[in-house]
Design a protein around this motif. Structure first.
Motif, PDB file in Angstrom:
ATOM      1  N   GLY A  91     -63.708   3.945 -39.091  1.00  0.00           N
ATOM      2  CA  GLY A  91     -63.099   4.181 -40.387  1.00  0.00           C
ATOM      3  C   GLY A  91     -62.175   3.075 -40.831  1.00  0.00           C
ATOM      4  N   PRO A  92     -61.572   3.200 -42.013  1.00  0.00           N
ATOM      5  CA  PRO A  92     -60.687   2.153 -42.530  1.00  0.00           C
ATOM      6  C   PRO A  92     -59.389   2.076 -41.752  1.00  0.00           C
ATOM      7  N   GLY A  93     -58.838   0.859 -41.665  1.00  0.00           N
ATOM      8  CA  GLY A  93     -57.570   0.651 -40.974  1.00  0.00           C
ATOM      9  C   GLY A  93     -56.484   0.232 -41.941  1.00  0.00           C
ATOM     10  N   VAL A  94     -55.369   0.942 -41.928  1.00  0.00           N
ATOM     11  CA  VAL A  94     -54.219   0.632 -42.779  1.00  0.00           C
ATOM     12  C   VAL A  94     -53.056   0.268 -41.866  1.00  0.00           C
ATOM     13  N   TYR A  95     -52.450  -0.903 -42.100  1.00  0.00           N
ATOM     14  CA  TYR A  95     -51.429  -1.421 -41.194  1.00  0.00           C
ATOM     15  C   TYR A  95     -50.139  -1.735 -41.963  1.00  0.00           C
ATOM     16  N   ASN A  96     -49.158  -2.302 -41.249  1.00  0.00           N
ATOM     17  CA  ASN A  96     -47.843  -2.538 -41.843  1.00  0.00           C
ATOM     18  C   ASN A  96     -47.916  -3.393 -43.115  1.00  0.00           C
ATOM     19  N   ASP A  97     -48.763  -4.429 -43.095  1.00  0.00           N
ATOM     20  CA  ASP A  97     -48.832  -5.337 -44.239  1.00  0.00           C
ATOM     21  C   ASP A  97     -49.677  -4.795 -45.391  1.00  0.00           C
ATOM     22  N   SER A  98     -50.450  -3.739 -45.133  1.00  0.00           N
ATOM     23  CA  SER A  98     -51.399  -3.251 -46.139  1.00  0.00           C
ATOM     24  C   SER A  98     -50.709  -2.835 -47.426  1.00  0.00           C
ATOM     25  N   ASP A  99     -49.535  -2.238 -47.293  1.00  0.00           N
ATOM     26  CA  ASP A  99     -48.822  -1.733 -48.469  1.00  0.00           C
ATOM     27  C   ASP A  99     -48.466  -2.864 -49.432  1.00  0.00           C
ATOM     28  N   GLN A 100     -48.170  -4.055 -48.907  1.00  0.00           N
ATOM     29  CA  GLN A 100     -47.823  -5.182 -49.776  1.00  0.00           C
ATOM     30  C   GLN A 100     -49.013  -5.616 -50.628  1.00  0.00           C
ATOM     31  N   TYR A 101     -50.218  -5.554 -50.065  1.00  0.00           N
ATOM     32  CA  TYR A 101     -51.409  -5.880 -50.853  1.00  0.00           C
ATOM     33  C   TYR A 101     -51.641  -4.838 -51.939  1.00  0.00           C
ATOM     34  N   LEU A 102     -51.439  -3.577 -51.598  1.00  0.00           N
ATOM     35  CA  LEU A 102     -51.677  -2.495 -52.560  1.00  0.00           C
ATOM     36  C   LEU A 102     -50.663  -2.529 -53.705  1.00  0.00           C
ATOM     37  N   LYS A 103     -49.442  -2.946 -53.408  1.00  0.00           N
ATOM     38  CA  LYS A 103     -48.391  -2.993 -54.428  1.00  0.00           C
ATOM     39  C   LYS A 103     -48.301  -4.348 -55.121  1.00  0.00           C
ATOM     40  N   MET A 104     -49.240  -5.253 -54.820  1.00  0.00           N
ATOM     41  CA  MET A 104     -49.255  -6.588 -55.420  1.00  0.00           C
ATOM     42  C   MET A 104     -47.898  -7.275 -55.253  1.00  0.00           C
ATOM     43  N   SER A 112     -53.929  -7.253 -29.333  1.00  0.00           N
ATOM     44  CA  SER A 112     -52.904  -6.210 -29.199  1.00  0.00           C
ATOM     45  C   SER A 112     -53.042  -5.101 -30.234  1.00  0.00           C
ATOM     46  N   LEU A 113     -53.462  -5.426 -31.458  1.00  0.00           N
ATOM     47  CA  LEU A 113     -53.599  -4.411 -32.506  1.00  0.00           C
ATOM     48  C   LEU A 113     -54.889  -3.605 -32.389  1.00  0.00           C
ATOM     49  N   HIS A 114     -55.862  -4.123 -31.668  1.00  0.00           N
ATOM     50  CA  HIS A 114     -57.157  -3.453 -31.500  1.00  0.00           C
ATOM     51  C   HIS A 114     -57.755  -3.055 -32.854  1.00  0.00           C
ATOM     52  N   LEU A 115     -57.838  -4.024 -33.742  1.00  0.00           N
ATOM     53  CA  LEU A 115     -58.373  -3.744 -35.072  1.00  0.00           C
ATOM     54  C   LEU A 115     -59.726  -4.419 -35.264  1.00  0.00           C
ATOM     55  N   PHE A 116     -60.580  -3.760 -36.007  1.00  0.00           N
ATOM     56  CA  PHE A 116     -61.829  -4.361 -36.448  1.00  0.00           C
ATOM     57  C   PHE A 116     -61.542  -4.900 -37.837  1.00  0.00           C
ATOM     58  N   ILE A 117     -61.480  -6.209 -37.953  1.00  0.00           N
ATOM     59  CA  ILE A 117     -60.885  -6.854 -39.118  1.00  0.00           C
ATOM     60  C   ILE A 117     -61.491  -6.370 -40.427  1.00  0.00           C
ATOM     61  N   THR A 118     -62.807  -6.294 -40.515  1.00  0.00           N
ATOM     62  CA  THR A 118     -63.439  -5.963 -41.795  1.00  0.00           C
ATOM     63  C   THR A 118     -63.346  -4.481 -42.141  1.00  0.00           C
ATOM     64  N   ASN A 119     -62.784  -3.672 -41.249  1.00  0.00           N
ATOM     65  CA  ASN A 119     -62.471  -2.279 -41.585  1.00  0.00           C
ATOM     66  C   ASN A 119     -61.103  -2.156 -42.234  1.00  0.00           C
ATOM     67  N   SER A 120     -60.322  -3.222 -42.204  1.00  0.00           N
ATOM     68  CA  SER A 120     -58.888  -3.137 -42.447  1.00  0.00           C
ATOM     69  C   SER A 120     -58.481  -3.541 -43.853  1.00  0.00           C
ATOM     70  N   VAL A 121     -57.366  -2.966 -44.282  1.00  0.00           N
ATOM     71  CA  VAL A 121     -56.744  -3.379 -45.546  1.00  0.00           C
ATOM     72  C   VAL A 121     -55.844  -4.572 -45.230  1.00  0.00           C
ATOM     73  N   MET A 122     -56.446  -5.725 -45.080  1.00  0.00           N
ATOM     74  CA  MET A 122     -55.720  -6.970 -44.837  1.00  0.00           C
ATOM     75  C   MET A 122     -56.563  -8.130 -45.343  1.00  0.00           C
ATOM     76  N   SER A 123     -55.911  -9.191 -45.749  1.00  0.00           N
ATOM     77  CA  SER A 123     -56.599 -10.271 -46.449  1.00  0.00           C
ATOM     78  C   SER A 123     -57.642 -10.966 -45.588  1.00  0.00           C
ATOM     79  N   GLU A 124     -57.467 -10.946 -44.254  1.00  0.00           N
ATOM     80  CA  GLU A 124     -58.450 -11.589 -43.378  1.00  0.00           C
ATOM     81  C   GLU A 124     -59.845 -10.977 -43.540  1.00  0.00           C
ATOM     82  N   ALA A 125     -59.907  -9.707 -43.931  1.00  0.00           N
ATOM     83  CA  ALA A 125     -61.196  -9.026 -44.085  1.00  0.00           C
ATOM     84  C   ALA A 125     -62.048  -9.658 -45.179  1.00  0.00           C
ATOM     85  N   LEU A 126     -61.398 -10.225 -46.183  1.00  0.00           N
ATOM     86  CA  LEU A 126     -62.113 -10.909 -47.259  1.00  0.00           C
ATOM     87  C   LEU A 126     -62.173 -12.415 -47.014  1.00  0.00           C
TER      88      LEU A 126
END
Length: 468
Positions: free
Chosen positions: A26-39, A115-129
């Motif tokens: 499923g989608p991953g939402v992390y500490n930095d995700s909110d900054q992208y959503l709030k522009m 350490s974060l154990h994230l699948f990048i393209t599932n995540s709300v973070m700029s690296e996914a794009l």
């Protein structure tokens, strides 16, 4: 199996892997995700605009659509990359499968090892794009050297600079892609064979003057791209944050590692009294919590791990909190104005203390960069780190062997451009933040693709020698 069927099956397998990982985790939402959503004013425009468009079109279902698009885009970019490498280097099916596996592997590393154990393209973070764009960018850079026709070189150069522009609007540190493009195109021009004037085709002589003019055009294009990017970022911030300014917080980020390397007496070089007072408060906090270079231990590993362990604490609790709590009480609660003031004051502090702590900072910078270089192709571990060093040395050895046999071997620029990309990324990231796996992942697949191609070439030579 026909080429079209083979190609379609490989694309389907890639889509199955990436969309399957999204379906499972499923989608991953992390500490930095909110900054992208709030522009947020700290964040570059392209990814927040992408998320805003999804929220506007798909409403409550935007997160699922985001995951599907990001994972499908990554799958397609790896497929296009592998298809080009396969055709240009005449790989068999198993060879293309290896290139695809190399493209998928770094995603598994960040999921199961980092350490974060994230699948990048599932995540709300700029690296996914950013990562799929970067994969396509590297493919076009390879084409600049590996395409045999002049039209292919020109088309690749145009595509690469457009992709670099988009990448720079996703992550500030990845503005280095524009400089990578300049180096790659510049070297390609310098190595262009000199040809005589041919009247019938009205072709200009490709001598030193022609090359000099072309290089000036390349530099002008790069300067123009940087200017357009700055205008785009400022315009975005004007529309969504009410200020025609560049992204803030960059200077505060840069101060973090410089503060870590400083001594209290370095503050005497700060001319502005207010900035000096800020520095002393920040420095005293690092001393109080043993968060500066003095407490880092003596070994390479101890020093590198100490600065990584304290980096975010210094940035958020010893710099940001000191700035913003002071401004809240004495100046303004407007966050953007606070950002501008913090950046200005951080710049004054840097100019004052950097001369005194430059060599300590440089040593720490190299420590961070070494860890970044390791994470670009492996994970940090006492044994694996040594293996990574051997892999880099062996890569240069393979390049030299290939060069001695055939100067025009297209695998050589693939490897050298990949190493250039790793060095540029490591150099840029190490200036301001830690070289975490998700920032270093960009160079993994291009590097090992180049390594694989050079090994294939060496293997062919060994087989010929054996049969002789």
């Amino acid at each position: 199996m026909s080429d079209k069927v083979k190609s379609g099956v490989l694309l389907l397998l890639l889509l199955t892997v990436f969309l399957g990982m999204f379906a499972i985790f499923g989608p991953g939402v992390y500490n930095d995700s909110d900054q992208y959503l709030k522009m947020h004013i700290h964040r570059e425009p392209l990814y927040p605009l992408f998320l805003a468009a999804l929220r506007m079109i798909f409403r409550e279902g935007w997160l699922i659509v985001m995951g599907i698009i990001q994972n499908a885009f990554m799958a397609v970019s790896i497929w296009l990359f592998a298809e080009y490498i396969s055709k240009r280097f005449s790989l068999r099916l198993w060879g293309e499968v290896v290139v695809i596996a190399i493209g998928v592997l770094p995603h598994m590393v960040t999921k199961y090892v980092s350490s974060l154990h994230l699948f990048i393209t599932n995540s709300v973070m700029s690296e996914a794009l950013c990562l799929p764009f970067f994969t396509l960018f590297m493919m076009e850079c390879f084409k600049i050297f590996t395409e045999e026709k002049e039209s292919g070189f020109r088309r690749a150069a145009v595509c690469a600079i457009i992709l670099a522009f988009f990448i720079s609007l996703i992550r500030t540190q990845m503005m280095v892609t524009i400089l990578i493009w300049m180096v790659v195109v510049g070297v390609r021009i310098l190595f262009w064979p000199v040809e005589r004037w041919r009247r019938r085709t009205w072709q200009m002589p490709r001598n030193g003057k022609w090359k000099a003019r072309c290089l000036l055009v390349v530099v002008a294009i790069v300067a123009g791209i940087f200017g357009v990017r700055l205008l785009a970022v400022k315009s975005y911030n004007l529309v969504f944050n009410g200020h025609f300014i560049n992204n803030t917080y960059g200077t505060v980020n840069t101060l973090t590692n410089i503060l870590y390397a400083s001594d209290r007496e370095d503050g005497e070089g700060i001319k502005d009294e207010e900035a000096r007072a800020f520095f002393y408060r920040m420095y005293d906090l690092t001393e109080e919590r043993q968060a500066n270079y003095k407490y880092a231990g003596s070994s390479f590993t101890e020093k590198a791990e100490h600065i990584e362990a304290w980096h975010d604490t210094i940035k958020y609790e010893m710099i940001e909190d000191v700035f913003y709590q002071t401004y809240d009480k004495t100046v303004t609660s407007d966050y953007i104005v606070q950002n501008l003031m913090a950046d200005e004051t951080a710049g004054k502090i840097i100019r004052g203390i950097w001369p005194g702590c430059f060599f300590r900072w440089l040593g720490n910078y190299l420590l961070i960069a070494i860890y970044g270089a390791i994470r670009s192709i492996a994970v940090v571990h006492p044994i694996i780190s040594l293996a990574a060093g051997f892999i880099y040395l062996s890569a240069f050895a393979l390049v030299l062997l290939a060069y001695r046999k055939d100067v025009g071997n297209p695998a050589i620029p693939v490897m050298l451009i990949s190493i250039l990309a790793i060095l540029a990324n490591v150099g840029a990231v190490s200036m301001t933040i830690m070289c975490l796996s998700r920032y270093m992942i960009y160079g993994f697949a291009p590097f090992y693709t180049g390594y694989f191609l050079l090994l294939l070439d060496l293997g062919r030579d060994l087989r010929r020698w054996r049969w002789k």
